[in-house]
Design a protein around this motif. Structure first.
Motif, short mmCIF file in Angstrom:
data_model
loop_
_atom_site.label_atom_id
_atom_site.label_comp_id
_atom_site.label_asym_id
_atom_site.label_seq_id
_atom_site.Cartn_x
_atom_site.Cartn_y
_atom_site.Cartn_z
N LEU A 1 0.84 -1.20 0.00
CA LEU A 1 0.00 0.00 0.00
C LEU A 1 0.87 1.24 0.00
O LEU A 1 2.04 1.19 0.40
CB LEU A 1 -0.91 0.00 1.23
N THR A 2 0.28 2.37 -0.40
CA THR A 2 1.01 3.63 -0.40
C THR A 2 0.14 4.75 0.15
O THR A 2 -1.08 4.67 0.10
CB THR A 2 1.52 3.97 -1.83
N CYS A 3 0.82 5.74 0.70
CA CYS A 3 0.17 6.91 1.29
C CYS A 3 1.22 8.02 1.33
O CYS A 3 2.41 7.74 1.37
CB CYS A 3 -0.31 6.57 2.70
N SER B 1 10.17 7.61 1.30
CA SER B 1 11.05 8.31 0.38
C SER B 1 10.44 9.69 0.16
O SER B 1 9.33 9.80 -0.35
CB SER B 1 11.16 7.57 -0.96
N GLY B 2 11.15 10.73 0.62
CA GLY B 2 10.57 12.06 0.59
C GLY B 2 9.36 12.07 1.50
O GLY B 2 9.48 11.84 2.70
N ASN B 3 8.18 12.30 0.93
CA ASN B 3 6.96 12.23 1.72
C ASN B 3 6.04 11.08 1.27
O ASN B 3 4.92 10.98 1.73
CB ASN B 3 6.21 13.57 1.69
N ARG B 4 6.53 10.21 0.40
CA ARG B 4 5.74 9.06 -0.08
C ARG B 4 6.11 7.83 0.73
O ARG B 4 7.29 7.49 0.87
CB ARG B 4 6.01 8.83 -1.56
N MET B 5 5.07 7.17 1.27
CA MET B 5 5.29 5.96 2.06
C MET B 5 4.85 4.73 1.29
O MET B 5 3.97 4.81 0.43
CB MET B 5 4.51 6.04 3.38
N PHE B 6 5.47 3.62 1.64
CA PHE B 6 5.16 2.32 1.06
C PHE B 6 5.06 1.33 2.20
O PHE B 6 5.97 1.23 3.01
CB PHE B 6 6.28 1.94 0.08
N MET B 7 3.93 0.63 2.30
CA MET B 7 3.71 -0.34 3.37
C MET B 7 3.62 -1.74 2.77
O MET B 7 2.95 -1.95 1.77
CB MET B 7 2.40 -0.05 4.11
#
Length: 111
Positions: free
Chosen positions: A8-10, A50-56
């Motif tokens: 998922l991403t947020c 990474s920066g302000n992008r998250m990966f779960m």
């Protein structure tokens, strides 16, 4: 035991101070949140930034059901408190529906 992987991403708000606070909260996630994650059938969860992008990445056992997890969360006051707090730091992706945070990603390659 077989597992299923969810990715998922947020996004976080693009603010260094808020990102630092978010990371601090995730160094000691509330125990009630950890319990709710495990009770839903999630056996491993990792979040990358990474920066302000998250990966779960979530590894889930055969008992995990995303709809059931959403219902459990909606009926858990501590989870709702945590989610409200996290909205201080998170923002929906440009293509997210109103109020939608984490969006499941499509796998496009596997070696």
């Amino acid at each position: 035991m077989s597992t299923k992987r969810y990715c998922l991403t947020c996004d976080l708000k693009d603010d260094e101070a808020l990102i630092a606070e978010y990371k601090e909260y995730h160094k000691s996630v509330w125990p009630e949140i950890i319990t709710s994650i495990k009770e839903a059938g999630i056996v491993d969860m990792q979040i990358y930034l990474s920066g302000n992008r998250m990966f779960m990445i979530m590894e889930c056992d055969e008992t995990f059901d995303p709809v059931k997890k959403a219902e459990m969360d909606a009926n858990n006051p501590k989870v709702q408190e945590w989610e409200q707090l996290m909205w201080k730091y998170q923002q929906g992706l440009p293509w997210a529906k109103p109020g939608e945070k984490w969006i499941e990603m499509e796998k496009v390659f596997q070696l």
